[in-house]
Design a protein around this motif. Structure first.
Motif, PDB file in Angstrom:
ATOM      1  N   GLU A  43       0.301  -1.266   0.018  1.00  0.00           N
ATOM      2  CA  GLU A  43       0.133  -0.054   0.066  1.00  0.00           C
ATOM      3  C   GLU A  43       1.073   0.937  -0.037  1.00  0.00           C
ATOM      4  N   TRP A  99     -10.542  11.284  -6.963  1.00  0.00           N
ATOM      5  CA  TRP A  99      -9.505  10.584  -8.157  1.00  0.00           C
ATOM      6  C   TRP A  99      -7.935   9.972  -7.424  1.00  0.00           C
ATOM      7  N   GLN A 104      -7.883   9.355  -4.485  1.00  0.00           N
ATOM      8  CA  GLN A 104      -8.080   8.481  -2.917  1.00  0.00           C
ATOM      9  C   GLN A 104      -8.063   7.275  -3.781  1.00  0.00           C
ATOM     10  N   GLN A 105      -9.250   7.657  -4.669  1.00  0.00           N
ATOM     11  CA  GLN A 105      -9.672   6.041  -4.859  1.00  0.00           C
ATOM     12  C   GLN A 105      -8.424   5.433  -5.647  1.00  0.00           C
ATOM     13  N   ALA A 106      -7.572   6.018  -6.583  1.00  0.00           N
ATOM     14  CA  ALA A 106      -5.915   5.248  -6.746  1.00  0.00           C
ATOM     15  C   ALA A 106      -5.325   4.771  -5.949  1.00  0.00           C
ATOM     16  N   LYS A 107      -4.889   4.995  -4.551  1.00  0.00           N
ATOM     17  CA  LYS A 107      -4.945   5.331  -3.144  1.00  0.00           C
ATOM     18  C   LYS A 107      -4.873   3.436  -3.262  1.00  0.00           C
ATOM     19  N   GLN A 108      -6.827   3.328  -3.502  1.00  0.00           N
ATOM     20  CA  GLN A 108      -7.587   2.291  -1.752  1.00  0.00           C
ATOM     21  C   GLN A 108      -8.061   1.838  -3.243  1.00  0.00           C
ATOM     22  N   THR A 109      -8.331   1.363  -4.897  1.00  0.00           N
ATOM     23  CA  THR A 109      -8.450   0.217  -5.532  1.00  0.00           C
ATOM     24  C   THR A 109      -6.991   0.241  -6.224  1.00  0.00           C
ATOM     25  N   GLY A 110      -6.169   0.902  -6.183  1.00  0.00           N
ATOM     26  CA  GLY A 110      -4.630   0.641  -6.749  1.00  0.00           C
ATOM     27  C   GLY A 110      -4.842   0.249  -8.325  1.00  0.00           C
ATOM     28  N   VAL A 111      -5.736   1.722  -9.113  1.00  0.00           N
ATOM     29  CA  VAL A 111      -6.259   1.640 -10.302  1.00  0.00           C
ATOM     30  C   VAL A 111      -4.967   2.688 -10.773  1.00  0.00           C
TER      31      VAL A 111
END
Length: 62
Positions: free
Chosen positions: A28, A53, A55-62
């Motif tokens: 992570e 974006w 936060q989402q990238a850090k959470q989902t790995g995208v």
């Protein structure tokens, strides 16, 4: 041939904390660095980067 490298106490503490983390925590942390670098690069190119974006990238790995 053996080389000994001396590091500061704060660097040694940081290294100890890193080594104490689980593999998931390390993954992570590495992902967060990649996301931050991509966001910084995009910002330098005047591309829009929303906090959502990031936060989402850090959470989902995208």
């Amino acid at each position: 041939m053996s080389t000994t490298v001396q590091i500061s106490a704060s660097a040694a503490q940081s290294l100890s904390r890193w080594r104490a983390q689980t593999e998931e925590q390390k993954r992570e942390a590495r992902l967060a660095v990649v996301v931050d670098r991509v966001a910084s690069s995009m910002a330098m190119e005047n591309e829009q980067v929303s906090d959502a974006w990031i936060q989402q990238a850090k959470q989902t790995g995208v």
